[in-house]
Design a protein around this motif. Structure first.
Motif, PDB file in Angstrom:
ATOM      1  N   TYR A 213       0.841  -1.208   0.000  1.00 42.75           N
ATOM      2  CA  TYR A 213       0.000   0.000   0.000  1.00 42.75           C
ATOM      3  C   TYR A 213       0.871   1.252   0.000  1.00 42.75           C
ATOM      4  O   TYR A 213       0.605   2.201  -0.759  1.00 42.75           O
ATOM      5  N   LYS A 214       1.907   1.256   0.821  1.00 45.54           N
ATOM      6  CA  LYS A 214       2.761   2.450   0.878  1.00 45.54           C
ATOM      7  C   LYS A 214       3.558   2.619  -0.408  1.00 45.54           C
ATOM      8  O   LYS A 214       3.794   3.756  -0.860  1.00 45.54           O
ATOM      9  N   LYS A 215       3.979   1.528  -1.021  1.00 43.20           N
ATOM     10  CA  LYS A 215       4.742   1.625  -2.272  1.00 43.20           C
ATOM     11  C   LYS A 215       3.888   2.224  -3.379  1.00 43.20           C
ATOM     12  O   LYS A 215       4.363   3.007  -4.217  1.00 43.20           O
ATOM     13  N   ILE A 216       2.603   1.884  -3.386  1.00 44.31           N
ATOM     14  CA  ILE A 216       1.703   2.386  -4.421  1.00 44.31           C
ATOM     15  C   ILE A 216       1.273   3.825  -4.150  1.00 44.31           C
ATOM     16  O   ILE A 216       1.244   4.663  -5.057  1.00 44.31           O
ATOM     17  N   THR A 217       0.947   4.134  -2.903  1.00 42.86           N
ATOM     18  CA  THR A 217       0.340   5.429  -2.579  1.00 42.86           C
ATOM     19  C   THR A 217       1.305   6.418  -1.949  1.00 42.86           C
ATOM     20  O   THR A 217       1.036   7.622  -1.926  1.00 42.86           O
ATOM     21  N   GLY A 218       2.407   5.926  -1.379  1.00 40.92           N
ATOM     22  CA  GLY A 218       3.307   6.794  -0.641  1.00 40.92           C
ATOM     23  C   GLY A 218       2.803   7.132   0.751  1.00 40.92           C
ATOM     24  O   GLY A 218       3.392   7.961   1.452  1.00 40.92           O
ATOM     25  N   LYS A 219       1.717   6.492   1.181  1.00 39.49           N
ATOM     26  CA  LYS A 219       1.116   6.767   2.483  1.00 39.49           C
ATOM     27  C   LYS A 219       1.028   5.485   3.304  1.00 39.49           C
ATOM     28  O   LYS A 219       1.065   4.378   2.764  1.00 39.49           O
ATOM     29  N   ASP A 220       0.932   5.660   4.609  1.00 39.05           N
ATOM     30  CA  ASP A 220       0.836   4.511   5.502  1.00 39.05           C
ATOM     31  C   ASP A 220      -0.573   3.935   5.509  1.00 39.05           C
ATOM     32  O   ASP A 220      -1.569   4.682   5.528  1.00 39.05           O
ATOM     33  N   LEU A 221      -0.640   2.622   5.496  1.00 39.03           N
ATOM     34  CA  LEU A 221      -1.913   1.941   5.718  1.00 39.03           C
ATOM     35  C   LEU A 221      -2.321   2.170   7.167  1.00 39.03           C
ATOM     36  O   LEU A 221      -1.519   2.005   8.092  1.00 39.03           O
ATOM     37  N   LYS A 222      -3.570   2.564   7.378  1.00 36.36           N
ATOM     38  CA  LYS A 222      -4.054   2.827   8.733  1.00 36.36           C
ATOM     39  C   LYS A 222      -5.042   1.746   9.150  1.00 36.36           C
ATOM     40  O   LYS A 222      -5.807   1.244   8.329  1.00 36.36           O
ATOM     41  N   TYR A 223      -5.006   1.418  10.444  1.00 39.12           N
ATOM     42  CA  TYR A 223      -5.912   0.410  10.987  1.00 39.12           C
ATOM     43  C   TYR A 223      -6.948   1.066  11.887  1.00 39.12           C
ATOM     44  O   TYR A 223      -6.618   1.889  12.742  1.00 39.12           O
ATOM     45  N   GLU A 224      -8.189   0.701  11.684  1.00 42.44           N
ATOM     46  CA  GLU A 224      -9.240   1.141  12.601  1.00 42.44           C
ATOM     47  C   GLU A 224      -9.036   0.482  13.968  1.00 42.44           C
ATOM     48  O   GLU A 224      -9.284   1.091  14.998  1.00 42.44           O
ATOM     49  N   ALA A 225      -8.569  -0.758  13.943  1.00 43.75           N
ATOM     50  CA  ALA A 225      -8.281  -1.462  15.195  1.00 43.75           C
ATOM     51  C   ALA A 225      -7.321  -2.594  14.927  1.00 43.75           C
ATOM     52  O   ALA A 225      -7.348  -3.219  13.861  1.00 43.75           O
ATOM     53  N   LEU A 226      -6.457  -2.850  15.892  1.00 44.24           N
ATOM     54  CA  LEU A 226      -5.556  -4.001  15.867  1.00 44.24           C
ATOM     55  C   LEU A 226      -5.944  -4.894  17.037  1.00 44.24           C
ATOM     56  O   LEU A 226      -5.882  -4.473  18.195  1.00 44.24           O
ATOM     57  N   MET A 227      -6.343  -6.114  16.735  1.00 45.43           N
ATOM     58  CA  MET A 227      -6.799  -7.037  17.767  1.00 45.43           C
ATOM     59  C   MET A 227      -5.934  -8.276  17.805  1.00 45.43           C
ATOM     60  O   MET A 227      -5.193  -8.562  16.869  1.00 45.43           O
TER      61      MET A 227
END
Length: 489
Positions: A309-323
């Protein structure tokens, strides 16, 4: 457990009572200068025997500490006379001492390796149940696995351990998703293994779809495998409950969903940021099975997804929640299950300490220590805190705000009865290698040679330092019983 009470009877002195029953094997002896083992009674000692009658003593106040008693009898304490006079009665059975602690057991590497039971596990659990198969202390199995329903895992554990385990004692990595009710009515893309639709529906999701369903509806999207190349569903959230089988397909279609705001097949729109919510379960980079070295876990899949995701967009993938471990919400939910067990058994004593037994520094130990830090902060603040599924690193967070459609009564129940401590106990039968050192300088973790935690968790040497290290789970149970002065027969 401390009980203050008055014993009333016909004897004029403890010595008279001793003399009265000197020929009876059921005698109850109380003497101020006695050194007999038993229950502490201020400056006295009480020896518990097979008495089926009430104690006959002068009216005296005693404070009795019931923990650590070696006895084969139930103790029933009943209240009389406006709480002033209390009666102790003895009847045949086992000593019933409400515990003030509970166990959180990891499964892989602690109880089993793959499908092979670890020998110490069965021995340990024989110590945790009475002759009727009831658990003597609250026990929850906290696993980062997520490829089956709780009942199936409970049945597997019952067979492996030789003790009855209910589904209410099993916590999968995705179990906290039950509280994310604002997504339950939405169309959710589910990626992972096992009976995904059954799992999602059991958690409360009404419109789950799988990667396979999405691939069938959009066959042109799955072009990596030439043999699989060649009505519209629009997901509004992505759920990652367990490690995937065909990574190239899952990675491709999840990226499609994220970059089209849930409309796969449409052109990518990089300006749609932040993307639709991603709820990820199980951050284990590696796990152990029958192989001699660790295997890729779901955390490895997440590393791939984040970097693509970061390679394509240049932005960090964000998580709504990590469980899943080591997230705080996982331990908060586990404590909720511990308290539910105690309430079901009518154990009135508050659960003060949780003992988290695991084999992985970066999940089991990190998570337990992180939750202990949270409990300490909560104690210092002296106020209720809201349920949070937040990460420690600050790069991303997932807090359930007041605007979220959560069950407030359940949330308040969690906050009002929090434990005081969560202790980490590390076993040497799984991922942990006692010969591997953890760097003291956090900068040394940049190479990822030591810190295998998730991207959004900062490396903190204090959080990967276990409170106790033991050879196996049987030694862990013995250690906790010793620390708690708990000696069931």
């Amino acid at each position: 457990m401390v009980i203050a009470f008055v014993l009333r009877g016909v004897a004029t002195s403890p010595e008279q009572d001793q003399d009265t029953h000197k020929d009876a094997s059921e005698a109850v002896l109380i003497s101020a200068d006695s050194q007999r083992a038993g229950v502490n009674v201020q400056n006295c000692r009480m020896e518990l025997c097979n008495a089926s009658y009430g104690c006959c003593l002068n009216p005296l106040y005693y404070t009795i500490t019931l923990q650590g008693v070696q006895c084969h009898h139930w103790i029933n304490v009943s209240l009389e006379s406006e709480g002033v006079v209390r009666r102790i009665c003895w009847q045949h059975g086992e000593l019933n001492i409400p515990p003030s602690f509970g166990f959180l057991f990891d499964i892989d590497g602690v109880l089993v390796r793959g499908k092979t039971p670890i020998p110490a596990a069965k021995t340990a659990f024989q110590k945790l149940v009475n002759s009727q198969g009831q658990f003597l202390v609250p026990v929850v199995f906290v696993t980062n696995a997520g490829n089956c329903l709780r009942q199936k895992k409970a049945d597997q554990l019952s067979h492996l351990l030789g003790v009855p385990v209910s589904q209410d004692q099993v916590m999968m990595s995705h179990s906290p998703l039950r509280m994310f009710k604002r997504y339950h009515e939405k169309c959710v893309l589910v990626s992972g293994q096992g009976p995904l639709l059954d799992i999602a529906q059991d958690l409360g999701f009404c419109q789950p779809i799988t990667i396979e369903t999405l691939r069938e509806k959009h066959p042109l999207l799955d072009a990596v495998d030439h043999d699989r190349r060649p009505s519209v569903l629009y997901p509004s959230a992505v759920e990652l409950p367990k490690i995937e089988v065909r990574w190239e397909t899952n990675l491709q279609l999840i990226i499609d969903v994220l970059l089209t705001s849930g409309y796969p097949g449409n052109p990518y729109h990089h300006e749609n940021y932040p993307h639709i919510p991603v709820l990820a379960c199980n951050m284990d980079l590696m796990w152990v099975a029958e192989a001699q070295s660790p295997r890729f876990g779901h955390g490895t899949f997440m590393v791939c997804l984040e970097n693509i995701y970061k390679k394509i967009t240049g932005k960090d993938l964000k998580y709504e929640a990590l469980m899943g471990k080591p997230s705080q919400v996982t331990y908060q939910y586990a404590e909720h299950l511990i308290r539910a067990q105690a309430a079901q058994r009518q154990w009135q004593k508050p659960i003060q300490t949780l003992y988290a037994v695991g084999d992985n520094l970066m999940t089991d130990v990190y998570g337990a220590n992180l939750y202990n830090r949270y409990l300490q902060e909560n104690s210092r603040k002296g106020s209720k805190s809201r349920v949070q599924a937040k990460v420690a690193g600050g790069r991303g967070s997932a807090a359930l705000s007041q605007d979220d459609e959560t069950d407030n009564s359940w949330e308040n129940e969690l906050a009002s009865a929090a434990a005081a401590h969560c202790r980490s106990v590390l076993v040497c039968t799984g991922v942990y290698n006692p010969h591997t050192e953890v760097p003291l300088d956090p900068r040394d973790s940049i190479t990822e040679t030591a810190f295998h935690g998730h991207r959004d968790f900062r490396f903190d040497p204090g959080l990967v330092e276990p409170d106790h290290i033991v050879p196996d789970v049987n030694a862990a149970v013995d250690l906790v019983f010793q620390l708690e002065n708990f000696a069931p027969n």
